[in-house]
Design an enzyme around this catalytic site. Structure first.
Site, mmCIF file in Angstrom:
data_model
loop_
_atom_site.group_PDB
_atom_site.id
_atom_site.type_symbol
_atom_site.label_atom_id
_atom_site.label_comp_id
_atom_site.label_asym_id
_atom_site.label_seq_id
_atom_site.Cartn_x
_atom_site.Cartn_y
_atom_site.Cartn_z
ATOM 1 N N ASP A 70 -33.871 -12.728 1.229
ATOM 2 C CA ASP A 70 -33.663 -13.195 -0.150
ATOM 3 C C ASP A 70 -33.227 -12.048 -1.067
ATOM 4 O O ASP A 70 -33.385 -10.871 -0.740
ATOM 5 C CB ASP A 70 -34.984 -13.808 -0.651
ATOM 6 C CG ASP A 70 -34.758 -14.923 -1.657
ATOM 7 O OD1 ASP A 70 -33.670 -14.967 -2.264
ATOM 8 O OD2 ASP A 70 -35.669 -15.736 -1.852
ATOM 9 N N ASP B 93 -31.678 -23.471 -4.584
ATOM 10 C CA ASP B 93 -33.109 -23.729 -4.769
ATOM 11 C C ASP B 93 -33.331 -25.157 -5.224
ATOM 12 O O ASP B 93 -34.473 -25.607 -5.318
ATOM 13 C CB ASP B 93 -33.697 -22.769 -5.810
ATOM 14 C CG ASP B 93 -34.056 -21.438 -5.183
ATOM 15 O OD1 ASP B 93 -33.936 -21.313 -3.956
ATOM 16 O OD2 ASP B 93 -34.466 -20.532 -5.920
HETATM 17 C C1 GLA Z 1 -36.153 -17.655 -4.124
HETATM 18 C C2 GLA Z 1 -35.660 -18.507 -2.982
HETATM 19 C C3 GLA Z 1 -36.661 -19.592 -2.693
HETATM 20 C C4 GLA Z 1 -37.992 -18.981 -2.352
HETATM 21 C C5 GLA Z 1 -38.439 -18.050 -3.467
HETATM 22 C C6 GLA Z 1 -39.662 -17.265 -3.081
HETATM 23 O O1 GLA Z 1 -36.182 -18.369 -5.305
HETATM 24 O O2 GLA Z 1 -34.398 -19.005 -3.236
HETATM 25 O O3 GLA Z 1 -36.211 -20.416 -1.644
HETATM 26 O O4 GLA Z 1 -37.883 -18.278 -1.149
HETATM 27 O O5 GLA Z 1 -37.431 -17.132 -3.815
HETATM 28 O O6 GLA Z 1 -40.069 -16.408 -4.081
#
Ligand code: GLA
Length: 781
Positions: free
Chosen positions: A476, A550
């Site tokens: 990420d 997300d």
């Molecule tokens: C980001 C990612 C999510 C999740 C969060 C965790 O927003 O896109 O899918 O993994 O971080 O903090």
């Protein structure tokens, strides 16, 4: 195939060709990119110059009628009359900036070279052929190489350029783009994919009329604000017909593309690294290679172009053990438990996950350092033993014992101020010393332009990836760049070169990824940046898939996933079924629709399975069983967006055209529009297909008080009686089941069962209220 006759360079793919010409002056005149044409010489295609219009610049005394401002060029620069968007910009030692690159020599060879520290496409010597044209600046000792790589079978040509400073003094490189095409007219539109967090890939079509249309970002990452993929299409182009050009960039940082209409009505399209926030000192003997740009042309509309891009990405960008492997159905812990994880909770989720058929269990954020929210611990990549007493090894063993693979989330490029890492090495964070710094998600970015920081990240991740049986990693990156600065001294002369910071960061990232991917070839990596904030071909060169957004709301996903589908194949798009009301939109969407939409991506589940009812678990189990039978088609077939006046419709057909899946998605229902035709694409016309759906059952509660028109006893909406009936009795849904020719499905379409419009429901009627969907399977006999 690449050839050069009478000064005309011809680059041919299966269905397209690209032509340019070495003019007597040494300038490269662009002739054509599009359908295949054959020409013996330049005469018919060359721009004719008998006089100079008005106040235009005459190139030289010897070539007094040559006006570079009104010539289609392969590359351009400022200073000699062309005042359109330049391809290259350099400040020479004396401060002057006029450049005039002229043909020197060229080379053609089978295969393709690597670009040293940048990722790029790849192919065997049979699959790709290369042309390198070397130009020399008339006024300095700068050399420019233009690279063209021709991928014949997928109808793609890629381009890059390399500037070499052959002088004995330093110059400042201010821009070096990767591709430039000058079209002789501007009757096109620019199609871009802008957006934001949770709203990625919104398609925008703007006609090229005058001036510049720009698709770019300064986020420091390729960004959800403007994806680097864009198209130039004919004004009348549709999904199936018409001219369509696609462009992309194998790069994950700031990018820039422009479509500029010239005063003479020509259209310049150029793409590459963003020149804004970029400059680089180039010492004597030093060279700079621009990232690779990808170009493709189809006369068969957006669908034709998408198929070419999809094949190219699957065959020549994605690599490694996972390239052609079917991707596992995964469970991700994020929306089920956010930061509140414990071994007990995860074990509970894992048991449920196994029971419904999940193959890979992914532990998301919250497992390391003192992480309890997004304010701390990034940078401290050791397991939190209070949450996971058995460590990652213990947990992964438990997951393995259940019969699933284990995967983990990391965000290695970041550091929280509240972390051991930052306390030990505050100088590793990207910030301007002594100056106020702006953060995103309470975190700072580690300075990956510095080798010691790269080593730290490689080492920390090496330890994490080896601390259990880890088969999947979600990588990420959750903020964009703000205050750029690195204390590292980049230039050979030891001068500060802050202008190249963003670029060097990306190079650092690529070095880290290259190292880790090589060391852990069995790990399936999934890129992520707050969802799709770094969804690009650079990342896909290391990680075979990316978490698309997300936003897991299926209705939002219809446009997000469709947006990606123009330039990226379904095999790289992560898509999950989540709980309802959805956590981003609070919208309620039927489970089946959430599933049907996520199938057009890499199916995963990101929901609280422990809280799920028995009925839902049973439904999920059936979904996963069904998906496993069809995932080869979904992940590696040809995807079609099917224009439909009433619903969103998608379809995937396997490469042999024997098996296909098609879906219709209702957004808002229109009353009294009962008839719907499902029209397919891509099937063999005279092949007979078994066309069917998997019938669903309906909850009587769907009908509310309307049920009383059919029920012998009165049932009050919301009553216990209604609950009781709903528990033991479900209504049969409609069944579609016939054997028909591919030509019927594709050229006429199948008349589906009538839809419910307030009356007459029975098992032959389709209940198709807001946010409903259906999926139809097609199998050749
Ligand atoms: C980001 C990612 C999510 C999740 C969060 C965790 O927003 O896109 O899918 O993994 O971080 O903090």
């Amino acid at each position: 195939m690449i050839s050069c006759h009478n000064g005309v360079f011809t680059l041919k793919t299966k269905n397209t060709c690209y032509l340019f010409f070495r003019r007597p002056s040494g300038h490269l005149e662009h002739f054509h990119y599009g359908e295949i044409i054959d020409t013996d010489g330049p005469d018919a295609l060359m721009q004719k110059n008998e006089f100079l219009p008005g106040n235009a610049i005459s190139y030289s005394k010897e070539d007094s009628r040559l006006n570079l401002e009104n010539l289609c060029l392969e590359m351009s620069s400022l200073g000699k009359g062309d005042i359109r968007e330049p391809f290259i910009g350099v400040t020479l030692e004396d401060g002057s900036e006029s450049l005039d690159f002229l043909y020197d020599h060229h080379e053609i060879y089978q295969g393709k070279n690597d670009y040293e520290s940048l990722p790029s496409s790849y192919g065997s010597t049979d699959e790709v052929e290369t042309l390198v044209v070397t130009l020399k600046d008339r006024n300095s000792d700068l050399k420019l190489e233009l690279f063209y790589h021709v991928y014949e079978t997928v109808d793609v040509i890629t381009r890059s350029s390399r500037l070499i400073n052959c002088s004995d003094s330093s110059v400042i490189l201010k821009r070096l783009l990767s591709a430039q095409i000058d079209f002789p007219h501007h009757h096109y539109s620019m199609v871009t994919f802008h957006g934001a967090w949770a709203r990625e890939m919104e398609k925008t079509v703007q006609p090229c009329q005058s001036g510049k249309l720009v698709n770019s970002t300064l986020a420091g990452v390729s960004s959800n604000r403007a994806n680097p993929f864009f198209m130039i299409s004919g004004r009348e182009t549709t999904e199936e017909h018409g001219d369509c050009y696609g462009f992309n960039l194998v790069y994950s940082g700031n990018h820039y593309s422009v479509a500029e209409v010239s005063p003479y009505g020509k259209l310049r399209v150029a793409a590459g690294m963003n020149p804004e926030r970029f400059s680089m000192n180039l010492g004597p003997g030093e060279a700079f290679q621009s990232p690779e740009a990808v170009m493709s042309y189809s006369k068969e509309g957006f669908t034709g172009l998408s198929h070419q891009m999809h094949d190219f990405v699957r065959r020549h960008i994605v690599r490694g053990q996972w390239q052609w492997k079917q991707r596992p159905v995964l469970f991700n812990s994020w929306e089920a438990s956010y930061f509140k994880i414990s071994e007990k909770k995860l074990s509970g989720l894992a048991k449920k996950a196994k029971a419904v058929g999940i193959e890979l269990f992914v532990l998301d954020d919250g497992w390391f350092g003192e992480r309890k929210n997004d304010e701390s611990s990034l940078g401290d990549w050791h397991v939190n033993k209070k949450k996971l007493p058995g460590g990652l090894r213990g947990l992964s063993e438990k997951i393995n014992a259940l019969g699933m693979d284990f995967g983990i989330w990391v965000e290695p490029e970041m550091v929280n101020e509240d972390s051991e890492c930052y306390r030990r090495h505050p100088e590793w964070a990207v910030r301007i010393p002594e100056k106020h710094h702006s953060e995103g998600r309470n975190q700072m970015i580690l300075d990956l332009s510095r080798q010691e920081v790269q080593e730290y990240v490689i080492d920390a991740m090496r330890k994490v990836f080896s601390s259990g049986n880890i088969r999947y990693v979600k990588w990420d990156m959750n903020r964009i760049f703000s205050d750029h600065f690195s204390p590292a001294r980049f230039s050979a002369s030891g001068e500060m070169d802050q202008g190249s910071f963003s670029y060097r960061y990306i190079l650092g990232l690529y070095r880290i990824l290259e190292t880790l991917v090589a060391e852990f070839p069995h790990i399936l990596f999934e890129g992520c940046a707050s969802g799709g904030n770094r969804f690009d071909l650079g990342i896909l060169s290391y990680m075979p898939q990316i978490w698309a957004s997300d936003n897991t709301d299926a209705i939002s996903r219809l446009s997000i996933q469709e947006g990606y589908s123009y330039g990226y194949p379904l095999s790289v798009i992560g898509a999950h079924v989540s709980d309802c009301p959805n956590h981003q939109t609070l919208r309620n969407v039927p489970e089946k629709t959430r599933y049907h939409v996520a199938c057009y991506g890499l199916l995963g589940y990101e929901c609280n399975l422990e809280d799920a009812s028995k009925e839902r678990l049973k439904e999920i189990k059936e979904e996963i069983r069904e998906y496993k039978k069809w995932r080869g088609v979904y992940q590696f077939g040809d995807f079609y967006r099917i224009p439909h006046p009433d619903v969103k419709s998608w379809m995937v057909v396997d490469k042999e055209k024997k098996r296909a899946v098609g879906s219709i998605f209702q957004t808002l229902m229109k009353a009294n529009r009962p008839d719907l035709i499902f029209r397919g694409k891509g099937l063999i016309p005279d092949e007979t297909y078994h066309f069917y759906n998997i019938p669903i059952t309906h909850n009587v509660k769907t009908f509310g008080s309307l049920i009383n028109t059919a029920s012998p006893v009165h049932i009050r909406d919301g009553s216990l009686t209604q609950d009781l009936i709903a528990k033991f009795y479900r209504l049969e849904g409609e069944k579609e089941d016939c054997r028909i020719r591919g030509s019927v499905i594709c050229h006429r379409g199948v008349s589906l069962k009538q839809a419910f419009i307030g009356t007459g429901f029975n098992e032959h009627v389709r209940l198709f209220q807001d946010f409903s969907s259906r999926t139809y399977y097609m199998e050749a006999d």
